[in-house]
Design an enzyme around this catalytic site. Structure first.
Site, mmCIF file in Angstrom:
data_model
loop_
_atom_site.group_PDB
_atom_site.id
_atom_site.type_symbol
_atom_site.label_atom_id
_atom_site.label_comp_id
_atom_site.label_asym_id
_atom_site.label_seq_id
_atom_site.Cartn_x
_atom_site.Cartn_y
_atom_site.Cartn_z
ATOM 1 N N GLY A 230 0.782 -1.230 0.000
ATOM 2 C CA GLY A 230 0.000 0.000 0.000
ATOM 3 C C GLY A 230 0.809 1.272 0.000
ATOM 4 O O GLY A 230 0.238 2.362 0.023
ATOM 5 N N GLU A 271 4.901 -6.155 2.247
ATOM 6 C CA GLU A 271 4.578 -6.803 0.962
ATOM 7 C C GLU A 271 4.134 -5.750 -0.031
ATOM 8 O O GLU A 271 2.996 -5.736 -0.490
ATOM 9 C CB GLU A 271 3.536 -7.913 1.146
ATOM 10 N N GLY A 273 3.924 -3.796 -3.535
ATOM 11 C CA GLY A 273 3.916 -4.083 -4.970
ATOM 12 C C GLY A 273 4.205 -2.808 -5.736
ATOM 13 O O GLY A 273 5.260 -2.613 -6.337
ATOM 14 N N ARG A 274 3.236 -1.896 -5.674
ATOM 15 C CA ARG A 274 3.301 -0.656 -6.451
ATOM 16 C C ARG A 274 4.597 0.130 -6.256
ATOM 17 O O ARG A 274 5.206 0.588 -7.213
ATOM 18 C CB ARG A 274 2.120 0.240 -6.023
ATOM 19 N N ARG A 309 -6.330 1.385 -14.952
ATOM 20 C CA ARG A 309 -6.452 2.335 -13.840
ATOM 21 C C ARG A 309 -7.182 3.627 -14.201
ATOM 22 O O ARG A 309 -8.028 4.078 -13.427
ATOM 23 C CB ARG A 309 -5.084 2.613 -13.209
ATOM 24 N N TYR A 313 -10.460 3.701 -11.974
ATOM 25 C CA TYR A 313 -10.382 4.562 -10.792
ATOM 26 C C TYR A 313 -10.335 6.047 -11.155
ATOM 27 O O TYR A 313 -10.144 6.877 -10.270
ATOM 28 C CB TYR A 313 -9.104 4.280 -9.980
ATOM 29 N N CYS A 339 -15.198 -0.266 -26.922
ATOM 30 C CA CYS A 339 -16.532 0.340 -26.986
ATOM 31 C C CYS A 339 -17.043 0.622 -25.583
ATOM 32 O O CYS A 339 -17.987 -0.013 -25.097
ATOM 33 C CB CYS A 339 -17.489 -0.574 -27.735
ATOM 34 N N GLU A 340 -16.395 1.545 -24.926
ATOM 35 C CA GLU A 340 -16.687 1.958 -23.546
ATOM 36 C C GLU A 340 -16.178 3.381 -23.487
ATOM 37 O O GLU A 340 -14.990 3.607 -23.765
ATOM 38 C CB GLU A 340 -15.811 1.161 -22.562
HETATM 39 C C1 LIG Z 1 -2.560 -5.911 -3.532
HETATM 40 C C2 LIG Z 1 -1.920 -6.390 -2.288
HETATM 41 C C3 LIG Z 1 -0.625 -5.968 -1.926
HETATM 42 C C4 LIG Z 1 0.159 -4.977 -2.724
HETATM 43 O O1 LIG Z 1 -0.405 -3.715 -2.741
HETATM 44 P P1 LIG Z 1 0.416 -2.466 -3.335
HETATM 45 O O2 LIG Z 1 -0.592 -1.356 -3.239
HETATM 46 O O3 LIG Z 1 0.754 -2.809 -4.731
HETATM 47 O O4 LIG Z 1 1.604 -2.267 -2.475
HETATM 48 C C5 LIG Z 1 -0.064 -6.494 -0.781
HETATM 49 N N1 LIG Z 1 -0.731 -7.389 -0.011
HETATM 50 C C6 LIG Z 1 -1.970 -7.822 -0.317
HETATM 51 C C7 LIG Z 1 -2.619 -8.805 0.566
HETATM 52 C C8 LIG Z 1 -2.603 -7.328 -1.463
HETATM 53 O O5 LIG Z 1 -3.841 -7.749 -1.753
#
Ligand SMILES: *Cc1c(COP(=O)(O)O)cnc(C)c1O
Length: 420
Positions: A230, A271, A273-274, A309, A313, A339-340
């Site tokens: 997150g 954990e 990702g982004r 995205r 969003y 087509c959206e």
């Molecule tokens: C999507 C997700 C993440 C990664 O979220 P980011 O916003 O990309 O950092 C980590 N843990 C869980 C359980 C997720 O569903």
């Protein structure tokens, strides 16, 4: 946010060469940038004690990227069977994988236990009885409910479907203990694209408090806390980046205080990702049409199947047109062919006057970009390229083909006759 000067300096002069070799559209990722962010994250949290990043596979599920993460000592956060299998295919095993599913099926549990297992992160107290074999090490996802405010993408914790409630959490560990678990971890995931680092510090503080409560009530010590992902990235040019250094400093202080007070501290897991890959990828697409009606539309050779995205969003993705910077500007919508009407990469955006064959670089597509793509309206997902650390460019996923789209269709009949 414009991409890093370093990636730009390596990518833009080569764009014509890359597009004439591989064609458009494509996402291209910067291995050097991803490694630099990974190393920065490791260094930032090293004063906290034992630290490990579990890269959230769903952000960019490609073996070349997962190998890069693995080479930095990172594990993987998986939340589906294919993601688990992908992490294992590149050699991740056991406690290098954290399995955070929700609404978990029996098949999920069986695959999670395969090939040396993984860290199982349970999303509900009812699952304690449903795990076919209780592993020695178990983790729960904690949902604090109205004890914490939420965030724009995930929403308020008390309205989120995830995790074990505050009222259930002690009981969840007690039941797991009764089924034979001996080692424990504690997880939460409350935010998405959060740019305020202090939210993550509060999350770490909340988990440490819960560690203390679990020790007092059940006499168990958490081996780790996982603060989830997150961490946000600045998509707009005005947004201020997350202050990672301050986040590292303040969380490390909390961990050190905990150790000073109680004589031990759990390991710190994250954990993300982004934050790890988001800024290190772009979508390169070519202008194929211009249309002037009530507004001016610039049509490109990709669509929201490559990047959801903006349509989903209303998210902003910065766009540059290398080589066109000196032209007069105009206000346009940049659109795909779906087509959206929400198939727009940009709405009423000021850009240099674009013409057919111009290349556009749509930025910050390194996470939740290609991965979120879909096939609605028969649209196919594009190829993915990796700019490697030696400057060479590797194709790490081919574009989808019509044959892929047809692969699940059958033109022979398969009919269950009506009951007589
Ligand atoms: C999507 C997700 C993440 C990664 O979220 P980011 O916003 O990309 O950092 C980590 N843990 C869980 C359980 C997720 O569903």
């Amino acid at each position: 946010m414009p991409i890093t000067d370093s990636f730009k300096a390596r990518l833009y002069p080569q764009l014509e060469r890359i597009t004439s070799h591989f064609g458009t559209p494509f996402h291209i990722y910067d291995a050097s940038g991803i490694r630099a962010t990974g190393e920065q994250v490791k260094e930032t949290f090293s004063p906290a004690g034992t630290f490990r990043e579990y890269f959230a596979v769903k952000a960019l599920p490609n073996p070349a990227i997962l190998k890069l993460m693995h080479s930095m000592g990172f594990g993987f956060d998986c939340s589906s069977v294919p993601e688990l299998m992908l992490a294992r295919r590149i050699g991740a095993r056991g406690e290098e994988i954290m399995y955070t599913s929700n609404n978990t099926s029996q098949e999920d549990f069986l695959v999670a236990a395969d090939e040396g297992g993984c860290i199982l992160n349970l999303d509900d107290i009812s699952l304690v009885a449903k795990v076919p074999v209780m592993p020695e090490l178990i983790c729960f996802r904690y949902n604090p409910g109205n004890r914490r405010s939420g965030n724009a993408i995930i929403g308020k914790p008390e309205e989120a479907k995830y995790g074990v409630s505050h009222e259930q959490i002690v009981d969840a560990y007690r039941q797991a203990q009764q089924r034979g678990a001996r080692r424990f971890g504690l997880h939460t995931m409350l935010a998405s694209n959060e740019l305020d680092y202090s939210y993550m510090v509060q999350t770490a503080a909340m988990l440490l408090e819960m560690c203390r409560q679990l020790e007092l009530e059940l006499n168990i010590r958490m081996e780790f806390i996982n603060i989830g992902g997150g961490l946000g990235i600045p998509y707009t040019p005005e947004a201020r980046p997350l202050d990672l250094a301050a986040m590292g400093r303040e969380i490390s202080r909390l961990m050190q205080d905990f150790r000073a007070n109680y004589g031990y501290s759990p390991a710190l897991y994250m954990e993300s990702g982004r934050f790890m890959t988001g800024p290190h990828g772009v979508l390169v697409t070519r202008v194929i049409n211009r249309k002037e009606i009530y507004r001016t539309y610039v049509g490109v050779d990709s669509c929201m199947s490559s990047l959801m995205r903006p349509g989903m969003y209303g998210a902003y993705h910065h766009i540059e047109a290398p080589g066109a910077e000196d032209r007069a500007e105009e206000v346009v919508d940049v659109v795909g062919s779906l087509c959206e009407n929400n198939d727009k990469f940009a709405i009423q955006r000021t850009l240099p006057k674009l013409v057919e064959d111009d290349l556009l670089v749509i930025q910050d597509t390194g996470a939740h970009g290609q991965a979120m793509g879909f096939n609605y309206n028969g649209k196919l997902r594009p190829q993915e390229l990796l700019m490697r650390e030696d400057g060479s460019v590797e194709r790490i996923r081919r574009a989808e083909t019509i044959e892929d789209y047809f692969a699940t269709l059958h033109f022979e009949e398969n009919i269950l006759a009506a009951e007589k």
